[in-house]
Design an enzyme around this catalytic site. Structure first.
Site, PDB file in Angstrom:
ATOM      1  CG  ASP A 105      -1.961   1.048   1.224  1.00 35.31           C
ATOM      2  OD1 ASP A 105      -2.267   1.569   0.126  1.00 35.31           O
ATOM      3  OD2 ASP A 105      -2.501   1.379   2.300  1.00 35.31           O
ATOM      4  CD  GLN A 161      -3.046  11.191  -2.836  1.00 34.29           C
ATOM      5  OE1 GLN A 161      -3.277  11.389  -1.649  1.00 34.29           O
ATOM      6  NE2 GLN A 161      -3.815  10.409  -3.581  1.00 34.29           N
TER       7      GLN A 161
END
Length: 761
Positions: free
Chosen positions: A225, A256
């Site tokens: 993740d 991000q």
């Protein structure tokens, strides 16, 4: 499994069902990244994959717990609980507790936090007679951390001419030697810092092929993740683990990637295809969080970056409000604008305090915001403040627990050997440390035989030292005979710490005592909590089912700020840095300090890569918002004690103007007997039907508001945000009068008339 897949959109379904081979999922903000990762694991289990063969790596314990809980809901507890899911640090800490003996570490090694590491470095500086002003603790620790993140050992550091040259140029030529001493002292204490958990795992896999082979066969499917946040060490571990089967799935968003200061390397995600040429790439581009305006504005910002994996995020949500841009004369006026806007939104739309977040580039910006919120009695909390487990009294008690678990822990020993006071002063401690260093043993080992190692000390002092050491050793013998709570309670009493705190009747003393009680409550909860046992990593691994203190301490040592409960005091406005806000969402977001040299930071303007990371940071800030974003900047601001004049941030000009509503607002407002300049919104509306001149003039006067007694059921009104509406009912009197109004496109709203600024049409 069909009913599970039915809950996903087409792009998500493809990402979930392509369960073999290398896969990269680029997930835009608010696109359901966590859902895809969770459903992907559930899908694999439904297809017969052995849960013991799945490893899922996250960046926070909270994310791992939530995902695992959801997986168990989808496929059942038995299968779901056997998936190996956790943070990089927690998973690799467990591997090191099993295999670390080949590197010379005990299975009960201590994990040092930042304060422990600084304490070790401080002692080294003293021993080497180095000026702490020339070698600031943060600088030295950051340099060592960067070396470990890039898998550079102390020996390699000192053999690297370029690194030594950089240190000399920075007038810190001894950093390499400090690194060597630091490494040796941690090893002697049976301790690793957070960076070591990755560094030592890499060494383990690099130098011990049979260990790597064992875990490659165990973890046949690897999922990661937030892959854009991985550093070099994490990248190599993942690559090594997945090398045998290449069933690797990484999920993230290059847009991000904002943690380069922690060692994160955006190239890991940008170059994934180079490592795995046959990778399947899936893009999740539908945003479920934000309005169309926010999504489109964020797209227009990030499109300015060259280093990116292109995607076009879109949403089916409402168009929403334009993004408001406010220019303030000073940071004080900026703070007032934020506070007033929050107050008005709360009153007009009955929003809880928790619906609002104020985001800033640096912590120092919070002061003006805090002052303005306090003036309006708006409760707030600063996220990222002092964590419960970092309070001095908690760290004191935890130091006792640490020393009982691992008597070789020199930092814990130093912290509590004379607390409460037992006549072992600073000079005596220095002699203990000197003897430990000369003999290559721990402080506690010296203390156990103080008469042998410290014969020059008075007999009374020797007795006190040995009495302390024997107390620790006797408590250590009970480590696996008592559960965590009973042993913790015994330590708290035997150490004299609880009596010390109870004797302080001041407000601060009472607060400290209550905090230690809360720690014991947490241990009690841990002891009594019924949890499914963790699956074994290794047949020789021992997982205590007695809920012992060493297991509790392992959990605490691996906690990060990101794992703190963000739900505490949840009906408060949240103030936080943008870095801390990543992964969160709020209906209303204020991004303050949109000024050149503040955001983007003047520390990040020297290269295109730095500016692009600042732009990604702004992208993250924008995409935290669900309904409305307000941007603000101040023409003047105090920085480092000096008044500075500011230009608007370049990022403001990069947003397509059609998504913005620029405003400068200052109108006189009565406050008691005085008049103050206070912010009030100026709105641009489409022309309304032609009215008589006096009414039309009043309607478009920013200071004009229809008198409360003229708002009655049946009249049509205009609201600055909701547009045209019809008053359904009115209740209350005077300043407490409320009107229920139906607005086309927004539905029924109840407004407090003294703030609603309604205009009768």
């Amino acid at each position: 499994m069909t009913e599970i897949l039915d809950q996903l959109n087409a792009a998500q379904q493809l990402a979930v069902t392509s369960s073999t081979g290398p896969v990269m999922v680029i997930a835009g903000a608010g696109s359901g990244k966590t859902r895809v990762l969770t459903y992907r694991i559930a899908y694999m289990l439904s297809q017969g994959v052995d849960p013991f063969n799945i490893l899922a790596l996250t960046f926070t314990n909270k994310a791992a717990r939530e995902m695992k809980s959801r997986i168990m809901e989808l496929v059942g507890t038995t299968e779901g609980r056997n998936v190996w899911m956790g943070t990089f640090h927690s998973i690799f800490a467990r591997i090191l507790r099993i295999e670390g003996h080949v590197l010379g570490y005990p299975s009960n090694f201590t994990i040092y936090d930042t304060d422990d590491s600084k304490s070790v470095i401080k002692a080294i500086l003293k021993d080497l007679n180095l000026d702490p002003k020339q070698y600031p603790l943060n600088t030295v620790l950051s340099r060592i951390s960067a070396a470990k993140s890039n898998l550079i050992s102390a020996a390699e550091y000192n053999a690297n001419a370029e690194l030594l040259s950089q240190d000399s140029a920075a007038q810190k030529p001894m950093i390499g030697e400090i690194y060597s001493y630091y490494d040796a002292r941690c090893f002697r204490a049976g301790a690793m810092d957070f960076d070591d958990l990755l560094f030592k795992t890499n060494v383990l896999f690099r130098d011990w092929g049979e260990v790597l082979y064992k875990y490659q066969n165990k973890f046949k499917y690897v999922l990661v993740d937030e892959y854009q946040d991985t550093n070099h060490a994490q990248y190599l571990i993942v690559k090594q683990l997945a090398a045998r089967h290449e069933n690797i799935c990484v999920v993230g968003d290059d847009a991000q990637s904002i943690y380069s200061f922690r060692g994160a390397n955006i190239q890991n995600i940008l170059n994934f295809k180079r490592d795995y040429p046959d990778v399947q790439l899936f893009k999740l581009e539908q945003n479920y969080r934000s309005t169309q305006t926010i999504v489109n504005a964020a797209n227009s910002i990030i499109s300015n970056n060259k280093d990116q994996i292109f995607k076009e995020v879109w949403t089916e949500n409402d168009e929403g409000n334009l993004i408001q841009v406010f220019k303030a004369t000073s940071e004080t006026e900026e703070g007032n604008m934020v506070a007033n806007s929050i107050f008005e939104l709360k009153m007009n739309q009955q929003q809880p305090n928790s619906a609002f977040a104020v985001l800033y580039r640096t912590n120092a910006q919070s002061r003006a915001i805090e002052e303005s919120l306090r003036k309006l009695n708006i409760p707030y909390r600063i996220y990222g403040g002092l964590s419960f487990y970092k309070r001095a009294e908690i760290k004191d008690l935890l130091a006792y627990y640490r020393l009982v678990v691992n008597p070789s822990d020199d930092e814990a020993f130093k912290r509590i050997v004379n607390y409460p006071t037992r006549g072992i002063g600073k000079t005596t401690l220095e002699k203990i440390e000197l003897a430990a260093g000369e003999n290559g043993i721990s402080n506690h080992a010296v203390a156990l035989n103080a008469g042998k190692y410290l014969p020059s000390l008075p007999s009374g002092t020797i007795a006190k030292i040995e009495q302390f050491a024997v107390m620790i050793q006797s408590l250590n013998y009970k480590l696996h005979k008592l559960d965590a709570y009973n042993l913790a309670q015994q330590i708290s009493i035997s150490s004299g710490l609880m009596n010390e705190l109870m004797s302080d009747k001041s407000d601060e003393g009472i607060s400290k005592y209550q905090n230690t009680e809360e720690l014991l409550n947490a241990i009690k909860d841990f002891t009594e909590r019924e949890e499914e046992p963790m699956p074994l990593l290794d047949e020789d691994e021992i997982i205590s089912d007695e809920r012992t203190l060493d297991v509790f301490m392992r959990d605490i040592a691996l906690m990060t700020d990101a794992d703190d409960d963000k739900g505490n005091d949840n009906n408060k406005v949240v103030l936080m840095t943008i870095h801390a806000a990543k992964g969160l969402e709020f209906p209303y977001v204020f991004i303050v300090g949109m000024e050149e040299n503040l955001f983007p930071s003047n520390m990040s303007l020297s290269t295109r890569a730095e500016i692009e990371e600042e732009r990604r940071l702004f992208y993250v800030a924008l995409t935290r918002a669900e309904k409305k974003v307000t941007l603000s900047y101040a023409e003047t601001r105090y920085r480092w004690g000096n008044m500075t004049s500011n230009e608007p941030s370049r990022f403001l000009s990069e947003i397509d103007e059609k998504f913005l509503e620029r405003q400068t607002r200052r109108v006189p407002v009565k406050n008691g007997g005085s008049t103050q300049m206070q912010s009030a919104p100026v709105f641009t509306k489409k022309p309304l039907k032609k009215l008589d001149q006096s009414t039309e003039s009043a309607m478009f006067d920013p200071g004009y508001t229809t008198p409360v007694d003229q708002v009655i059921p049946g009249v049509e009104v205009e609201h600055e945000r909701f547009g045209r509406g019809k008053v359904l009912s009115v209740e209350g009197t005077g300043p407490n009068t409320k009107a229920t109004v139906f607005f086309n496109g927004f539905g029924q709203k109840q407004l407090l008339l003294k703030f609603a600024k309604l205009r009768i049409l």
